[in-house]
Write a protein that holds these residues in place. Sequence first.
Motif, PDB file in Angstrom:
ATOM      1  N   VAL A 153       4.439   0.047   7.768  1.00 31.96           N
ATOM      2  CA  VAL A 153       2.757   0.659   7.338  1.00 31.96           C
ATOM      3  C   VAL A 153       2.549  -0.113   9.403  1.00 31.96           C
ATOM      4  O   VAL A 153       1.290   0.759   9.737  1.00 31.96           O
ATOM      5  N   ALA A 195      -1.699   0.100  -9.039  1.00 28.83           N
ATOM      6  CA  ALA A 195      -1.997   0.366  -7.475  1.00 28.83           C
ATOM      7  C   ALA A 195      -2.330   0.059  -6.558  1.00 28.83           C
ATOM      8  O   ALA A 195      -3.219  -1.114  -6.214  1.00 28.83           O
ATOM      9  N   ASN A 196      -1.187   0.090  -5.621  1.00 28.88           N
ATOM     10  CA  ASN A 196      -1.294  -0.280  -4.125  1.00 28.88           C
ATOM     11  C   ASN A 196      -1.465  -2.015  -4.018  1.00 28.88           C
ATOM     12  O   ASN A 196      -2.026  -2.155  -3.488  1.00 28.88           O
ATOM     13  N   GLN A 197      -0.152  -1.952  -4.915  1.00 28.00           N
ATOM     14  CA  GLN A 197      -0.383  -4.256  -4.857  1.00 28.00           C
ATOM     15  C   GLN A 197       0.741  -4.790  -4.079  1.00 28.00           C
ATOM     16  O   GLN A 197       1.825  -4.077  -4.017  1.00 28.00           O
ATOM     17  N   GLU A 198      -0.197  -5.538  -3.357  1.00 26.45           N
ATOM     18  CA  GLU A 198       0.939  -6.640  -2.385  1.00 26.45           C
ATOM     19  C   GLU A 198       2.467  -7.032  -3.066  1.00 26.45           C
ATOM     20  O   GLU A 198       1.618  -7.667  -4.070  1.00 26.45           O
ATOM     21  N   THR A 251       5.837  -2.596   4.157  1.00 25.38           N
ATOM     22  CA  THR A 251       4.353  -2.710   5.344  1.00 25.38           C
ATOM     23  C   THR A 251       4.506  -2.835   6.313  1.00 25.38           C
ATOM     24  O   THR A 251       4.244  -3.453   7.340  1.00 25.38           O
ATOM     25  N   ASP A 256      10.558   5.988   0.000  1.00 26.77           N
ATOM     26  CA  ASP A 256       9.382   4.941   0.082  1.00 26.77           C
ATOM     27  C   ASP A 256      10.871   4.360  -1.484  1.00 26.77           C
ATOM     28  O   ASP A 256      12.192   5.026  -1.546  1.00 26.77           O
ATOM     29  N   ILE A 260       4.581  -3.202  -0.525  1.00 21.53           N
ATOM     30  CA  ILE A 260       3.365  -2.551  -1.187  1.00 21.53           C
ATOM     31  C   ILE A 260       3.527  -1.502  -2.624  1.00 21.53           C
ATOM     32  O   ILE A 260       4.454  -0.246  -1.771  1.00 21.53           O
ATOM     33  N   THR A 261       3.609  -2.108  -3.318  1.00 23.80           N
ATOM     34  CA  THR A 261       3.989  -1.694  -4.892  1.00 23.80           C
ATOM     35  C   THR A 261       3.099  -1.123  -5.484  1.00 23.80           C
ATOM     36  O   THR A 261       1.390  -1.295  -5.661  1.00 23.80           O
ATOM     37  N   THR A 262       3.004   0.581  -6.187  1.00 21.39           N
ATOM     38  CA  THR A 262       2.386   0.525  -7.247  1.00 21.39           C
ATOM     39  C   THR A 262       3.026   0.711  -8.977  1.00 21.39           C
ATOM     40  O   THR A 262       4.529   1.954  -8.680  1.00 21.39           O
ATOM     41  N   LYS A 269       6.911   0.468  -0.897  1.00 22.03           N
ATOM     42  CA  LYS A 269       6.878   0.657   0.767  1.00 22.03           C
ATOM     43  C   LYS A 269       6.658  -0.741   1.968  1.00 22.03           C
ATOM     44  O   LYS A 269       6.313  -1.569   1.218  1.00 22.03           O
TER      45      LYS A 269
END
Length: 695
Positions: free
Chosen positions: A221, A182-185, A218, A128, A195-197, A216
């Motif tokens: 994913v 958390a888990n924002q595009e 996408t 990551d 996708i970031t936190t 990360k």
Amino acid sequence: MQNVMIVGAGKGGTAILKILKETEVLNVKAVVDRNTDAPGIQLAQKEGIKTGTDWHPFLSKNIDIIIEVTGDETVFHEIRRTKPSSTILIPGSVAFLVSKLIEEKEDLVKRHQNDSYQQELIFNSTNDGMAVIDKNGMVILFNRRAEEMMGVKKEDAVGKYVCEVIPESRLPHILETRRIEANQEMVLGNGRKIITTRIPIIEENGTLMGAFAVFKDTTEVVNLAEEITNLKEIQTMLQAIIQSSDEAISVVDEDGRGILINRAYTRLTGLTEEQVIGQPATTDISEGESMHMKVLQTRRAVRGVAMRVGPSKKEVIVNVAPVIVKGKLKGSVGVIHDMSEIKSLSRELHRARQIIRTLEAKYTFEDIIGKSEEMLLAIEQAKLGAKTPATVLLRGESGTGKELFAHAIHNASDRKYNKFIRVNCAAISESLLESELFGYEEGAFSGAKRGGKTGFFEEANNGSIFLDEIGELPANTQAKLLRVLQENEIIRVGGTKPVAINVRVIAATNVNLEKGIAKGTFREDLYYRLNRMPIHIPPLKRRKEEIPLLCHRLIQKINRDYGRNVEGVTEAAMAGLVEYDWPGNVRELENILGRAIIFMKFNEFYIDVKHLPELNDNKSISRELGTLKNLDFRERPLSAMVEEYEAKIIRDTLNRLNGNKTLTAKTLGLSVRNLYYKLEKYKLEKYKLENNGMQ
């Protein structure tokens, strides 16, 4: 810059020298120590500093500071008395304290460097992207994955404001709000979606230290999601295939517990998934041993095992194979066949084979095993004969493979796409043979079919007919066969009109036709017609070097016929097979191998000497047959031949027992009186006279 003299070049002095050279605050003029090999002396010499073993010559007004690190108080007091008043003297205890602090500093620096290296290694090894900022928004950490995803080098990112490196970054907002996102595009400037936190870094006392982001790609994913979807699709497809199969299938894990059955299995056994899944492999067996457990123990497949399954004790045949993934046993899969269906198919196959047996040739020259000179010569002659329409006469002992040659000759000829008819002349009664060969007209004899019947020669028109045991033909049939060979036409029984035919005749015999001619039982003119291209097939005893190859081929055939997995013959057993004389030739070899395989256990894969007990019995029979063959069996009464054989046995036994009549009588199961009578009858009195003293 003040000048320094260091007295004592041991560990402490060396440490002081190093720190002074690194700081360059003071100028080291001299280093003194009684030991010329001291580490401080050697370091000073490398640095071009004056050295010596006595400090007195170096003591002058030019020396501003003397650092005494010998640890000897006498030296310290002497220097204090002698030095100029303007020169400062630093005692060894202070020097040692400085040295200790320097060592601790170096150790701390090394530990810090090691921790930083490990943190850097961990930071860069993650898949990551990670970016860390301080409380002012300046980038302090930026790993390799972040470099790849952002397209910015670490050197160009660290020390800069985060929005200069990542314009879209919301880390400054995290510093303001102190809240986790958390888990924002997020869409980067290069068009890549991630996708970031984002997490603030807050100490226990509430002090804000900074923030960091983990992101990360996408694409990975999506690929992972697609892979999972594909696996599910494959699993669904495999389930559909297994469930749609008409074959009953059962799968167990490595512990022998059921994990999968299909609908065909339930129909056959009467057992549902609830009764099988998670249960031991023996659950469905009514009679017999669990082949799943056997396969899991041996890691070898088993085929064609009969047993009964389910509450109704259904008679089935099972084939089970291990499931091995990357060398590890994961379970086994079994396919179950209903015996009633197999028996029905077997009956149909038997009927089909009976039809096919008279319509086609099954073998070619590739099926003939031969490497001896005699066998290779016979094969070459047969290949030449196949290219001509000439009649071929195959000669050789029973069981040498004459029919195999006949098949191969037909398949190598230009008639191979037409019929191949096989006729055993000795197997058809004399009264029926003529009508079977040449056919008959309607009303030719009582019981004749309406409309008559086509004979074998007419059926084989434009093809080949194989006449086995040609030496057994009766005289009247020999005459008709001669006409066929001469005129290429036949006349049906009860008919008058000749029927033209185009048939290639391949004949075979294991008898001496020349002796038949001499006795008048075989026509000489027919002999010359048949003997146009004779091929002599050597007996097995003259080509024993082919026995290993024959064994390999025959074992493959027997495995297919009997559903076994025998792999070969041991060296000891092969030596016994090669030693035997094989009066029955290849047919006898196949018989012995087949019998051995039948009585072998399913966990035995090689035929050994213990599986061939009848081989020794056959050797004894062969010796007896050889003895009988040596006797003169010309046309004489049976009683005379029996007496001759009896006399020979008595004579041989007496010779073997050195003329001992008592032992001879006991061995042959005779009384001594009866033995004397036979000695007299067969004129063997010389034993009575010569060995009289051996009674």
